[in-house]
Design a protein around this motif. Structure first.
Motif: not given
Length: 321
Positions: A1-2, A49-55, A214-220
């Motif tokens: 979703m972009t 945790n580890g979803a890519g938010k901070t990155t 909401i993101i997970d595995h670096g994807k929106l």
């Protein structure tokens, strides 16, 4: 979703991201992330945790170079925007323990070359807003954990940035301190600031955010207002119906199963539980059918779908470290 960047609406956005990607070898930490954050909004940025938010946030504010993609701040390429345009409050406390509260804040003002008269006024105002005035001359090492957390937030905004990034700002706070901080975050919006908020507290994201990503595995996965997300995604609201004659529950349940939009209906502890997205909109039809079956409702309650329900629905229940 972009979301696609638009040349015609740049003025409406404080921050625009297109195709943002970060790779570490074979690991894709952020994967083609695109979104737009409006000026003066509080934008919740959520993920396990580890979803890519901070990155992702570190790339947005210039603390990390992306592998690919573009970032615009106030319509300009991030690399051309003055660093003072952004203020960051990290999750880990970054304070000078042997300096006082005033000295900590003044040091940041000096780092940004603010006139001392301007710094002094902002320090006074921030200490008052965050209930730290009485500790103005106390060393940080003497402060409680909650006071340190609030001072950490103050350090992120003393230079008057346009965009404020708050990473888990209420972590470890007691309820009173949390509410005070929430009021302060809302006040930033009134001062024309754009706030990006990361938090694991779904109640906090729901209470403060104008929109949530909401993101997970670096994807929106989803981006919308909390209300729209709760209305359209997740397990759904629960309508709890108590009949005057509970022995008629099974008959009524059978008669309601054909109502369009009901996801689940069952007897729970002698009450009829109806689960549906945006259940309030179905309530008139449900009550009309119950009445048509000559059953009498003695009590009714609704538990609305929560942002936590939506979050778990999208990202799963597994604990991640």
């Amino acid at each position: 979703m972009t979301e696609q960047l638009s040349d015609h609406t740049t003025d409406a956005y404080a921050l625009q991201v297109q195709g943002l990607t970060k790779r570490y070898g074979d690991l894709v930490a952020v994967d083609d992330l695109s979104l737009q954050i409006k000026k003066e909004e509080i934008f919740g940025f959520l993920g396990p945790n580890g979803a890519g938010k901070t990155t992702a946030i570190n790339m947005m504010v210039g603390l990390l170079s992306p592998t690919g993609g573009a970032v615009l701040i106030n319509g300009q390429d991030r690399a051309r925007v003055p660093k003072r345009s952004v203020g960051v409050c990290p999750q880990e406390l970054v304070l000078w323990e042997e300096l006082t509260c005033v000295e900590n804040l003044t040091l940041i003002g000096d780092m940004y070359d603010l006139p001392r008269v301007v710094t002094n006024e902002r320090v006074r105002s921030l200490l008052a807003d965050l209930a730290l005035s009485e500790k103005a001359k106390a060393r940080v090492s003497q402060l409680s954990g909650g006071m340190k957390r609030r001072l950490n937030v103050a350090l992120a905004v003393v230079h008057d940035p346009d965009i404020v990034v708050l990473d888990e700002p209420s972590s470890g706070l007691d309820p009173q301190s949390r509410l005070l901080l929430w009021d302060f975050i809302r006040s930033l919006k009134g001062k024309g600031k754009t706030t990006i908020l990361t938090t694991h507290a779904m109640e906090e994201a729901d209470a403060l955010s104008d929109r949530v990503a909401i993101i997970d595995h670096g994807k929106l996965l989803q981006l919308d207002t909390p209300q729209n997300l709760k209305r359209t995604i997740g397990s759904g609201d629960i309508i709890e119906i108590q009949l005057a004659e509970p022995e008629r529950n099974e008959t009524v349940i059978a008669g309601l199963k054909s109502v369009k939009g009901i996801q689940e209906i069952k007897d729970v502890g002698g009450k009829i539980n109806v689960r549906a997205l945006n259940a309030v909109s179905l309530l008139p039809e449900i009550l009309e059918r119950v009445d048509a079956m000559h059953a009498r409702v003695s009590d009714i309650a609704i538990r609305e779908n929560t942002l936590e329900d939506v979050f778990i629905y999208l990202t799963g229940r597994g604990l991640r470290e």
